[in-house]
Design a protein around this motif. Structure first.
Motif, PDB file in Angstrom:
ATOM      1  N   GLU A   1      -8.693   6.310   6.871  1.00 49.04           N
ATOM      2  CA  GLU A   1      -8.218   4.929   6.992  1.00 49.04           C
ATOM      3  C   GLU A   1      -7.283   4.777   8.187  1.00 49.04           C
ATOM      4  OE1 GLU A   1      -9.346   2.377   5.156  1.00 49.04           O
ATOM      5  OE2 GLU A   1     -10.667   3.844   4.194  1.00 49.04           O
ATOM      6  N   ALA A   2      -6.424   5.777   8.397  1.00 48.50           N
ATOM      7  CA  ALA A   2      -5.454   5.709   9.496  1.00 48.50           C
ATOM      8  C   ALA A   2      -6.085   6.008  10.843  1.00 48.50           C
ATOM      9  CB  ALA A   2      -4.307   6.689   9.238  1.00 48.50           C
ATOM     10  N   GLY A   3      -7.222   6.708  10.834  1.00 45.93           N
ATOM     11  CA  GLY A   3      -7.843   7.109  12.087  1.00 45.93           C
ATOM     12  C   GLY A   3      -7.015   8.118  12.851  1.00 45.93           C
ATOM     13  N   ALA A   4      -6.244   8.916  12.102  1.00 44.12           N
ATOM     14  CA  ALA A   4      -5.343   9.904  12.713  1.00 44.12           C
ATOM     15  C   ALA A   4      -5.076  11.008  11.702  1.00 44.12           C
ATOM     16  CB  ALA A   4      -4.031   9.244  13.130  1.00 44.12           C
ATOM     17  N   PRO A   5      -4.694  12.201  12.174  1.00 40.62           N
ATOM     18  CA  PRO A   5      -4.376  13.295  11.248  1.00 40.62           C
ATOM     19  C   PRO A   5      -3.192  12.939  10.343  1.00 40.62           C
ATOM     20  CG  PRO A   5      -4.648  14.110  13.491  1.00 40.62           C
ATOM     21  CD  PRO A   5      -4.604  12.623  13.586  1.00 40.62           C
ATOM     22  N   VAL A   6      -3.237  13.421   9.127  1.00 36.64           N
ATOM     23  CA  VAL A   6      -2.149  13.222   8.170  1.00 36.64           C
ATOM     24  C   VAL A   6      -1.641  14.595   7.746  1.00 36.64           C
ATOM     25  CG1 VAL A   6      -1.546  12.388   5.868  1.00 36.64           C
ATOM     26  CG2 VAL A   6      -3.004  10.994   7.350  1.00 36.64           C
ATOM     27  N   VAL A   7      -0.350  14.818   7.921  1.00 39.96           N
ATOM     28  CA  VAL A   7       0.262  16.104   7.589  1.00 39.96           C
ATOM     29  C   VAL A   7       0.973  15.990   6.240  1.00 39.96           C
ATOM     30  CG1 VAL A   7       1.942  17.851   8.284  1.00 39.96           C
ATOM     31  CG2 VAL A   7       0.602  16.639  10.026  1.00 39.96           C
ATOM     32  N   ALA A   8       0.649  16.907   5.340  1.00 33.97           N
ATOM     33  CA  ALA A   8       1.322  16.953   4.036  1.00 33.97           C
ATOM     34  C   ALA A   8       2.141  18.237   3.957  1.00 33.97           C
ATOM     35  CB  ALA A   8       0.310  16.899   2.905  1.00 33.97           C
ATOM     36  N   PRO A   9       3.463  18.161   4.160  1.00 30.21           N
ATOM     37  CA  PRO A   9       4.291  19.370   4.101  1.00 30.21           C
ATOM     38  C   PRO A   9       4.186  20.048   2.743  1.00 30.21           C
ATOM     39  CG  PRO A   9       5.544  17.495   4.946  1.00 30.21           C
ATOM     40  CD  PRO A   9       4.266  16.948   4.410  1.00 30.21           C
TER      41      PRO A   9
END
Length: 259
Positions: free
Chosen positions: A227-235
């Motif tokens: 949806e964001a069209g970008a990587p999502v980082v989950a610490p």
């Protein structure tokens, strides 16, 4: 110097002790009494670590139950604490998306973790951990199974984001013979769309950090990235962001008092 952060959420209570760069933590269900959950979890972590209460220089509470904590030195808003904690875990600022049990938040912060703007959904269960719990119950599975069941599945369209109507929609899909795993994938996509619809108002961000209990769900994380069209980082310690930020704030105050 040891400081404590206590984040009493609607579903879980997180306590963090910070000693230099050493992090000690404990997560427990909040249950019916936020006050007791905060105090009991704090005392249990004291016992586990062997730290005495008198050794804790300062205690900061956050989360929706913070006002009920009689043993803390200060209460700080969860927006500030989540941003501070997320930036400690992954430096460089950006956009924090936090999905908790009863609310979801999008927090824009600068490189130092200072809040620039935020949006919050705390009036409706849609796009929260509670929404996923209700959907899991309707499907007859545990919420911890959702990510694996939805992995690599084709999501079905879930049109309603109202928890009550979405539950009825899920039951109707099951009655029509729809695949349970595709339904779960559709639920995850609808959560990602709902949350990103709130977060996208801040425009492109240098990085997107995903925190809160729902961040443990790999499929929600993947669909949020789509949806964001970008990587999502989950610490790895993302669920502790609020409590960690509170402990960091406590350390700032304690250092000033010490000086």
């Amino acid at each position: 110097m040891i400081t404590a952060g206590i984040d009493v959420g609607s579903v879980s209570t997180k306590v963090v002790f910070l000693q230099e760069d050493e992090i000690y933590y404990l997560v427990r269900p909040t249950g019916w009494s936020p006050r007791e959950a905060g105090l009991n979890t704090y005392q249990e972590l004291l016992q586990q670590t062997g730290i005495g209460d008198s050794e804790v220089a300062y205690r900061v509470g956050t989360g929706y139950g913070r006002i009920s904590l009689g043993f803390i030195d200060k209460a700080v808003t969860e927006i500030h604490c989540h941003a501070r904690g997320a930036n400690y875990l992954v430096s460089g600022g950006g956009l924090v998306i936090d999905i908790g049990g009863q609310d979801s938040k999008a927090i824009l912060m600068n490189d130092q973790g200072k809040v620039l703007d935020f949006a919050m959904n705390d009036k409706c269960a849609a796009g929260t951990g509670r929404f996923l719990q209700v959907m899991a119950a309707a499907l007859g599975v545990d919420v911890s199974q959702l990510a694996e069941l939805a992995k690599d599945r084709q999501p079905l369209e879930i049109n309603s984001m109202c928890t009550v109507f979405a539950e009825s929609e899920v039951i109707s899909l099951l009655a029509k013979g729809a695949d349970k795993q595709d339904i779960i994938a559709g639920i995850h996509r609808s959560v990602a769309r709902r949350v990103w619809g709130m977060a996208s108002r801040f425009g492109p961000a240098k990085q997107i950090l995903f925190t809160g209990g729902v961040a443990k769900n790999q499929d929600v994380r993947n669909r949020l990235a789509i949806e964001a069209g970008a990587p999502v980082v989950a610490p790895e310690l993302g669920q502790l962001a609020g409590a960690l930020g509170a402990a960091l704030h406590a350390r700032d105050v304690a250092k000033k008092d010490f000086v």
